[in-house]
Design a protein around this motif. Structure first.
Motif, PDB file in Angstrom:
ATOM      1  N   THR A  85       0.828  -1.204   0.000  1.00  0.00           N
ATOM      2  CA  THR A  85       0.000   0.000   0.000  1.00  0.00           C
ATOM      3  C   THR A  85       0.864   1.256   0.000  1.00  0.00           C
ATOM      4  N   ASP A  87       0.724   5.586  -0.154  1.00  0.00           N
ATOM      5  CA  ASP A  87      -0.221   6.649   0.198  1.00  0.00           C
ATOM      6  C   ASP A  87       0.301   8.045  -0.138  1.00  0.00           C
ATOM      7  N   ARG A 110      -4.734  -1.353  -7.747  1.00  0.00           N
ATOM      8  CA  ARG A 110      -5.904  -0.471  -7.711  1.00  0.00           C
ATOM      9  C   ARG A 110      -5.512   0.904  -7.193  1.00  0.00           C
ATOM     10  N   TYR A 111      -6.137   1.901  -7.767  1.00  0.00           N
ATOM     11  CA  TYR A 111      -6.033   3.268  -7.255  1.00  0.00           C
ATOM     12  C   TYR A 111      -7.107   3.434  -6.179  1.00  0.00           C
ATOM     13  N   THR A 112      -6.756   4.038  -5.054  1.00  0.00           N
ATOM     14  CA  THR A 112      -7.708   4.201  -3.956  1.00  0.00           C
ATOM     15  C   THR A 112      -8.057   5.646  -3.663  1.00  0.00           C
ATOM     16  N   SER A 116      -6.784  11.808  -9.174  1.00  0.00           N
ATOM     17  CA  SER A 116      -5.332  11.736  -9.315  1.00  0.00           C
ATOM     18  C   SER A 116      -4.816  12.890 -10.153  1.00  0.00           C
ATOM     19  N   ASP A 119      -0.337  10.505 -10.495  1.00  0.00           N
ATOM     20  CA  ASP A 119      -0.038   9.511  -9.471  1.00  0.00           C
ATOM     21  C   ASP A 119       0.610   8.306 -10.148  1.00  0.00           C
ATOM     22  N   ASN A 142      -9.285  10.610 -13.150  1.00  0.00           N
ATOM     23  CA  ASN A 142      -9.051   9.177 -13.323  1.00  0.00           C
ATOM     24  C   ASN A 142      -8.742   8.822 -14.783  1.00  0.00           C
ATOM     25  N   THR A 162     -11.589   4.174  -9.696  1.00  0.00           N
ATOM     26  CA  THR A 162     -11.034   4.168  -8.346  1.00  0.00           C
ATOM     27  C   THR A 162     -11.620   3.010  -7.546  1.00  0.00           C
ATOM     28  N   GLY A 163     -10.788   2.394  -6.717  1.00  0.00           N
ATOM     29  CA  GLY A 163     -11.266   1.392  -5.775  1.00  0.00           C
ATOM     30  C   GLY A 163     -11.428  -0.001  -6.332  1.00  0.00           C
ATOM     31  N   GLY A 219      -2.550   3.827  -3.615  1.00  0.00           N
ATOM     32  CA  GLY A 219      -3.289   2.604  -3.895  1.00  0.00           C
ATOM     33  C   GLY A 219      -2.518   1.382  -3.466  1.00  0.00           C
ATOM     34  N   ASP A 220      -2.937   0.229  -3.998  1.00  0.00           N
ATOM     35  CA  ASP A 220      -2.356  -1.056  -3.626  1.00  0.00           C
ATOM     36  C   ASP A 220      -1.789  -1.752  -4.854  1.00  0.00           C
TER      37      ASP A 220
END
Length: 334
Positions: A85, A87, A110-112, A116, A119, A142, A162-163, A219-220
């Motif tokens: 992750t 941030d 994934r983008y959280t 953006s 990013d 996005n 996102t997500g 994101g992750d």
């Protein structure tokens, strides 16, 4: 206690072997240069990542440039897999000896963050000339964005939601040495051309940021795979399917990846008068999952160009009384 009879011992050992998880294997290994998995090769201390070791056998290890740049590692990001992750303050750096003239890069990520602005999920190579960098980023909320070392490539008609955990595929030098393609879940988002053939020095290998500055990923990242060549469509599909299944994602749907034998035209009847409107796409499906849009004109996310369709292959389809009205409603006739 009495010793276990040999037959019982053999059955127990067989049951244990069958219940053990199968080793994780990539379906394609020719040209594999880097394979980062959040469930293997991660050294962490108190929940933060100290280093991430490549599983390809090539020995790349990426580490944070400073203690305050260390990302975290929560469990269960997708399909029971952990993720790394980031941030907006984290990044991992590596030093590969590879010099790429072509490559295929996969990211399960994934983008959280909702919006953006540059990013960067990753950047390989140094900026300075068009074709000197491999990158993936979002911009203007996005929108997919790729910086090739000098030229900004942005696709305002597409999005990276996102997500959602997604499979990103980028092919560099496929078909032409200057070409770059970006796909999300087997759907093409971008097809760009650098001013010069790609020539990337991977001694600058960054995850979670651009090659310099502070335009970091939020994101992750679950898995990251790099090949030192442009994989063909069938090979790409195999790796995408491997990542999709690892993450427990539903099957990818793309109406332009149908397996077809030749050029086909789909004719939609409009109204009861028998008039029709042709929507045609250049579809090549010699291999499963292959898609060739050739940047055709968009129609609600699909790209069609009747001029590219051979007339002799037109095939009318009887829709059994289904009529498509001008107001985009679908009605079923008697």
């Amino acid at each position: 206690p009495a010793p276990m009879p040999p037959i019982h011992l053999a059955m127990l050992l067989l049951a244990l072997a069958l219940s053990a998880p199968a080793p994780v294997q990539l379906p394609v290994t020719d040209g594999l240069d880097c394979w980062l998995r959040a469930d293997a090769g991660v050294t962490e201390t108190a929940g933060v990542v100290e280093q991430w070791a490549d599983q390809s056998g090539n020995g790349l290890v990426i580490t944070p440039p400073a203690t305050n740049r260390r990302p975290s590692m929560p469990p269960g990001v997708t399909g029971g897999l952990p993720g790394i992750t980031f941030d907006r303050s984290h990044q991992l750096d590596g030093d590969s000896t590879e010099a790429y003239s072509a490559a295929t890069v996969f990211a399960l990520a994934r983008y959280t963050v909702a919006n953006s602005n540059n990013d960067y999920l990753y950047a390989i190579g140094n900026s300075g000339s068009s074709g000197s960098q491999f990158t993936l980023s979002r911009r203007n909320g996005n929108v997919p964005y790729h910086f090739d070392g000098s030229v900004q490539n942005i696709e305002n008609d597409e999005t990276i939601p996102t997500g959602e955990v997604q499979v990103f595929t980028q092919v560099y030098g496929g078909g032409a040495p200057e070409r770059h393609e970006l796909l999300r879940n087997n759907f093409e988002l971008m097809d760009t051309t650098a001013n010069s053939p790609y020539s990337v020095d991977a001694s600058r290998f960054v995850i979670g940021n651009w090659s310099s500055g502070s335009v970091r990923f939020v994101g992750d990242l679950v898995e990251f795979v790099v090949f030192d060549r442009a994989l063909d469509a069938d090979e790409r599909f195999q790796v995408e399917e491997y990542l999709r299944q690892r993450a427990g994602l539903p099957e990818f749907f793309n109406p332009l990846t149908e397996r077809m034998t030749d050029w086909q035209v789909v004719q939609y009847e409009v109204g009861a008068g028998g008039a029709f409107h042709q929507f045609a796409g250049q579809l090549k499906a010699n291999t499963l999952g292959e898609q060739h849009r050739d940047r055709l004109a968009q129609h609600r996310g699909l790209r069609f160009d009747p001029a590219n369709t051979p007339a002799q292959n037109g095939q009318a389809i009887d829709h059994g009384g289904v009529a498509v009205g001008a107001d985009e409603r679908v009605g079923v006739g008697d």
